[in-house]
Design an enzyme around this catalytic site. Sequence first.
Site, short mmCIF file in Angstrom:
data_model
loop_
_atom_site.label_atom_id
_atom_site.label_comp_id
_atom_site.label_asym_id
_atom_site.label_seq_id
_atom_site.Cartn_x
_atom_site.Cartn_y
_atom_site.Cartn_z
N THR A 64 0.80 -1.22 0.00
CA THR A 64 0.00 0.00 0.00
C THR A 64 0.84 1.27 0.00
OG1 THR A 64 -0.03 -0.21 2.38
CG2 THR A 64 -1.95 -1.05 1.21
N GLU B 215 -9.21 0.05 0.55
CA GLU B 215 -10.29 -0.86 0.16
C GLU B 215 -11.47 -0.14 -0.49
OE1 GLU B 215 -10.48 -4.30 3.07
OE2 GLU B 215 -9.54 -2.77 4.28
MO1 MOS Z 1 -8.35 -5.96 4.37
S1 MOS Z 1 -9.54 -7.43 3.56
O1 MOS Z 1 -9.18 -5.72 5.86
O2 MOS Z 1 -6.81 -6.69 4.41
#
Ligand code: MOS
Length: 759
Positions: free
Chosen positions: A471, A725
């Site tokens: 990330t 997400e």
């Molecule tokens: Mo995310 S599915 O909470 O790594």
Amino acid sequence: MDPAAPKPKENMGEPLPRVDARLKVTGQAHYPADLPTANLAYGALATSSIAKGRVTKLHLDDARAVPGLLDIVTYGDMDKVEKPKFGNAGATSIGPLHDRTIFHDGQIIALAVAETFEVAEEAAQLIRADYEEEKPSASFDSPGTKTIPAAGKSPLFKEDVKAGDFDAAYAAAAVRIDARYSTPTQHHNPIELFSTTAFWQGDQLIVHEPSQNVTGWKAELARELKIDPANVRIVSPFIGGAFGSKGPMTPRTAIVAVAAKRLGRPVRCVTSRMQAFGTQTYRAETRHRIRIGAGEDGRITAFAHEGWEVTSRPDPYVVGGTSATGRMYDYGSVLTHVSLVQADRNTPGYMRSPPETPYVYALENAMDEMAVALGMDPVEFRRINEPKAEPIGKKPFSSRSLIQCYEQAANAFGWAKRDPKVGAMRDGDWLIGMGCATAIYPTAVAPCAARVRLTSDGDVRVQCGSHEIGTGVRTVAAQMASERLGVSIDKVTVEMGDSSLPPAPVSGGSISTASVCSAVLKACDAVRAKLSAGATAEGGPLAGSHNEELDLDGGKLAARGGASAKIEDVFKAMQIGAIEEYAEFAPKGATPEAVKKLYAGQSEFHGGDQDEDSVKYAFGAEFVEVRINSYTREIRVPRIVGAFAAGRIMNTRTARSQLMGGMIWGIGQALHEATEVDRRYARYVNRDLQDYLVPVNADIRDLQVILVPEVDHAVNPAGVKGLGELGNVGTAAAVASAVYHATGKRIRDLPIRIDQLIA
Ligand code: MOS
């Protein structure tokens, strides 16, 4: 906040390249299975070939006869070990090798350990079992499944909700829709395979394994092995894709640790991709029924969302996305209910974005269907139903920039040029369809600790046991330290991915940037306060100035009157070489207990829909163009525009990458991804990347990410909402809406494939 601290910079961070980019592209970033380990032995798993029953006898002689085989760990060898625990740090309570019950296909029945990987594999394949076999229940509609209410069965899903009188409002509505949707089984398939390398140094157990939760795993592994957590260390410096699959620890870790102990040497087990389908977690298939009632004016008066999810027999894993869908619009009345369907399957687990991806897919499809039923533009329909407060608890949103997202994305997409008539847009043989959908993800934050050290030459070291799962969290932590301490980013090093570092919460639920940055910010401010105090103390280089008037930048402390002092001179005056501060960040509402729990590996989330004052979410709007060949029905997605508002963006480059990756995954969910389940054997069929389809470069054309400015200091001190997400929520629904617009066919079951559009 310390008054001497600078105000947080607003909103858009620099698009700095990742601090670990060079390591990654030059192969110097060591993933856990690459970490150099001397005297390695190799482990390979043997797994069950049935989904339900009992192992009556194991045949090990053929395996033992393979030259180079060192050991086989199987039933009887794990008896002294506690069973794994299903919950935050544990993937499942199914304890392979604890008893001979088989709960699902592909369950671990033994670990073969050998001098080489090849010998271990050969031996594992020669292990045979006799079974007492029962007929398994594979999925929805299979005889023998059991359906139970999800609420209260698991800490993961609290409650169904009821607000207002849905039945009456629905019955009275001028326009009604009642539709069913489904999403298939999906597996994460990170490119880095799942692996465990375990070795003992005396009483100390060291485990190299890709993990999104090193502190949680330390605690859970110590519990299973009945040893002091202080003697367990989990090391996971780089992770090659996770998406939730490396969040909870699976039973393999303890088995490999036991093997290493028995053998007295390091053991490494890299699970094959095929075995991972059964030994790791995944997203189970879901079903939905959505009912919406609205007036002719387009105002929704009634909303009901019922969901069904498959889980294993012993573990009540549930995603329960009605929390978000029930709060999305100004519904008037809300009714939700989630059911679990227990089948003979391995326990599912987090998969980016666990609740929202399937549930919002259903909701946003239904919203598009309703807009069509009302003869209304789908963007206008959402605008009309934009809430002032969430419709269940009537709490305000801490911030909500959904309409700005719609406006900016619609504008960039050219939505105004869309002819709303179905099948009206065409380019030669290609039908053109355009659709849109909302993205939402709860903004949570958890207690987190960090240590920051500033040395006299201006170098900064940040330590935090968070996880770089791709990330960019290592980079944004460096940016936060660089900003707060006024040093350039190349002076900052960040250590992460090791349970011996200050503990951080699980890197899940899109909380890492907010939690880590809040802790780093706090530690930096403590360093800064000490430095300022030293500078202004009697005999200090800035004696007489006020701490709160000092500005720290470019390796210097500057006072208001123009006087300044270099960091090294302040250190000299203080007669020290470095300042090191340790900070524990606790979110608003977190008790001292919650901070203690962090050290025990339990992450306590605050925010989302649980907050007392307001609900906290990040939002986005995604617009998709599809082209469908009028003869072959081949589906293409030439462009997507997504606009997202997620509070302060620490780094516009890493943020864009996350959102872009999310939208690409959304295309995969819309058109490609599905694990096929053989219903006779409750077995996954397409267990490899040849048959488990994901988008490739040729599937992805023009992607545009718009970052909508948003300031929200209610969410956390860093002002950061998570966005890891957010990007893949809503994409599949936007594709489905565009497919409808092009063809007049409403596809309610993912993935949308050619065969559904023929006939
Ligand atoms: Mo995310 S599915 O909470 O790594």
